[in-house]
Design a protein around this motif. Structure first.
Motif, PDB file in Angstrom:
ATOM      1  N   LEU A  41      34.582  31.094  44.525  1.00 50.78           N
ATOM      2  CA  LEU A  41      33.508  32.062  44.302  1.00 50.78           C
ATOM      3  C   LEU A  41      33.253  32.270  42.813  1.00 50.78           C
ATOM      4  O   LEU A  41      32.104  32.395  42.377  1.00 50.78           O
ATOM      5  N   ASP A  42      34.318  32.292  42.041  1.00 53.81           N
ATOM      6  CA  ASP A  42      34.158  32.418  40.585  1.00 53.81           C
ATOM      7  C   ASP A  42      33.379  31.220  40.026  1.00 53.81           C
ATOM      8  O   ASP A  42      32.479  31.383  39.196  1.00 53.81           O
ATOM      9  N   GLU A  45      29.530  31.216  41.229  1.00 51.10           N
ATOM     10  CA  GLU A  45      28.633  32.329  40.905  1.00 51.10           C
ATOM     11  C   GLU A  45      27.592  31.939  39.861  1.00 51.10           C
ATOM     12  O   GLU A  45      26.421  32.301  39.972  1.00 51.10           O
ATOM     13  N   ARG A  97      35.062  41.381  45.994  1.00 52.46           N
ATOM     14  CA  ARG A  97      34.275  40.308  45.361  1.00 52.46           C
ATOM     15  C   ARG A  97      33.163  39.853  46.300  1.00 52.46           C
ATOM     16  O   ARG A  97      32.013  39.659  45.883  1.00 52.46           O
ATOM     17  N   ILE A  98      33.502  39.669  47.566  1.00 53.26           N
ATOM     18  CA  ILE A  98      32.521  39.225  48.554  1.00 53.26           C
ATOM     19  C   ILE A  98      31.442  40.285  48.751  1.00 53.26           C
ATOM     20  O   ILE A  98      30.248  39.967  48.819  1.00 53.26           O
ATOM     21  N   HIS A 100      30.250  42.351  46.703  1.00 52.81           N
ATOM     22  CA  HIS A 100      29.349  42.443  45.553  1.00 52.81           C
ATOM     23  C   HIS A 100      28.873  41.066  45.058  1.00 52.81           C
ATOM     24  O   HIS A 100      28.338  40.966  43.955  1.00 52.81           O
ATOM     25  N   TYR A 101      29.063  40.024  45.881  1.00 49.84           N
ATOM     26  CA  TYR A 101      28.701  38.677  45.422  1.00 49.84           C
ATOM     27  C   TYR A 101      27.189  38.578  45.258  1.00 49.84           C
ATOM     28  O   TYR A 101      26.425  39.014  46.133  1.00 49.84           O
ATOM     29  N   LYS A 103      25.127  36.056  45.311  1.00 46.88           N
ATOM     30  CA  LYS A 103      24.410  35.027  46.062  1.00 46.88           C
ATOM     31  C   LYS A 103      24.632  35.242  47.556  1.00 46.88           C
ATOM     32  O   LYS A 103      25.627  35.852  47.960  1.00 46.88           O
ATOM     33  N   TYR A 105      25.972  35.061  51.103  1.00 43.58           N
ATOM     34  CA  TYR A 105      27.300  34.676  51.585  1.00 43.58           C
ATOM     35  C   TYR A 105      27.218  34.706  53.105  1.00 43.58           C
ATOM     36  O   TYR A 105      27.068  35.761  53.713  1.00 43.58           O
ATOM     37  N   GLY A 124      29.841  40.035  53.662  1.00 43.86           N
ATOM     38  CA  GLY A 124      28.849  39.118  53.140  1.00 43.86           C
ATOM     39  C   GLY A 124      27.457  39.467  53.639  1.00 43.86           C
ATOM     40  O   GLY A 124      27.269  40.325  54.518  1.00 43.86           O
ATOM     41  N   ARG A 351      34.657  43.665  37.809  1.00 47.52           N
ATOM     42  CA  ARG A 351      33.667  42.598  38.009  1.00 47.52           C
ATOM     43  C   ARG A 351      32.947  42.349  36.709  1.00 47.52           C
ATOM     44  O   ARG A 351      32.571  43.306  36.019  1.00 47.52           O
TER      45      ARG A 351
END
Length: 351
Positions: A41-42, A45, A97-98, A100-101, A103, A105, A124, A351
């Motif tokens: 994910l890192d 992004e 993290r997921i 607030h991702y 893209k 998901y 997601g 983040r």
């Protein structure tokens, strides 16, 4: 087994594709899998090639049945609680993290999704339920609590359904998941592989999904939603039980069964779960995750989790000896201690 074999993360055309690959373990999460997904994910992004993330799993039984609770149990029994907590710390950071991702998901969930599997899918943007979809947060039955973001997500489900699911561990399929908002789309199991392939292209997500969705059929909970809403919206556990008992006395078989279900779960876990739901309704996601880490830090050094795993997973006698043994014996001050700040050990989410 190394995490390279337990999970694969690769770019296919426009998508970052994640495949959980522990089918014999119902794709249960290990720390290595958590770390590998976090690394992917890192990397994705800020990769302009990757416009979306697509998560699926091998095998037909489970998307992901949770974390590896036997391994966590064994660490704790060996006095290695710091190693247990390292797993939950990184897992909760991944859940945040997921959530607030930046893209899309997309999780393709066709089979059991419980515990840690909920944590890597529910938060997601798109949750696609196949016909084999089976959601549950059954942690109160093993002396644990509904974590991985359930503190935030479940109180927000309509009609107190999330509180019901948290306190009973009941399982629901795709139709209920869609009605409650646990899933965003329902797709035939036989088309999941085709959908996974289509999602790697560059067409608009809504257009792709529109070509695959189907009506998942009748809801399991439909006939009992009014009972759930009335009973589980009560202000405290005693009132929930009183309302269930009153309806059971009036001939409501669902209420009677639910009351019996509550009586065999860990009283401590049920009380923690109710307090989670009460507090979680007013927390943002990040504070909810911090709250969960406070709880798990105390559970790792307690009794109920080890006894629950012994009874259900190890000895399989399904006769746990809970301490205390009944909900009536629960002390509110004892439950409040699970939610107290951890000082220097608080979960840090950046983040």
């Amino acid at each position: 087994m190394s995490q390279e074999h337990e999970i694969s993360c690769e770019i296919r055309d426009a998508a970052g594709v994640v495949i959980l690959n522990r089918p014999k373990a119902l794709n249960a999460l290990s720390l290595g899998m958590v770390r590998e997904l976090a690394r992917a994910l890192d990397a994705w992004e800020h990769d302009p090639q990757v416009t979306r993330v697509v998560v699926s799993a091998t095998g037909e039984k489970a998307f992901c049945a949770g974390g590896d609770i036997r391994e966590l149990h064994d660490l704790g029994r060996a006095g290695r609680q710091d190693e247990m907590l390292a797993f939950w710390r990184e897992e909760y950071i991944l859940n945040d993290r997921i959530k607030h991702y930046p893209k899309p998901y997309i999780s393709l969930i066709d089979g059991i999704v419980m515990g840690g599997g909920v944590g890597i899918s529910l938060h997601g943007s798109h949750r696609i339920a196949g016909e084999r979809y089976l959601f549950a947060m059954p942690e109160v039955g093993i002396g644990f609590f509904p974590d991985v973001g359930a503190t935030y997500a479940l109180p927000r489900l309509p009609g107190a359904a999330g509180i019901y699911l948290a306190l009973t561990g009941d399982r629901v399929g795709a139709a209920d998941a869609l009605a409650l908002g646990l899933a965003t789309h329902a797709v035939p199991s036989g088309r999941m592989a085709e959908l996974a392939d289509a999602l790697t292209g560059r067409a608009a997500l809504d257009d792709i999904l529109a070509g695959f969705t189907q009506d998942p059929g009748p809801e399991k909970l439909a006939a009992n939603r009014a009972t759930i809403a009335d009973c589980f919206a009560a202000p405290d556990l005693a009132a929930i039980r009183e309302r269930l008992a009153r309806k059971a006395a009036e001939g409501d078989g669902f209420a009677a069964k639910t009351l019996q279900t509550l009586s065999v779960k860990s009283p401590t876990s049920v009380a923690i779960a109710f307090e989670q739901m009460r507090r979680g309704a007013g927390l943002d996601f990040t504070d909810a995750m911090r709250t969960e880490f406070r709880i798990v830090s105390r559970i790792a050094r307690g009794h109920e989790f080890y006894e629950g795993v012994r009874a259900v997973v190890i000895d399989k006698d399904h006769a746990p000896r809970w301490q205390p043994a009944t909900l009536d014996a629960i002390e509110p001050d004892e439950i409040a201690r699970y939610f107290a700040p951890l000082g220097a050990d608080e979960l840090v989410l950046e983040r």
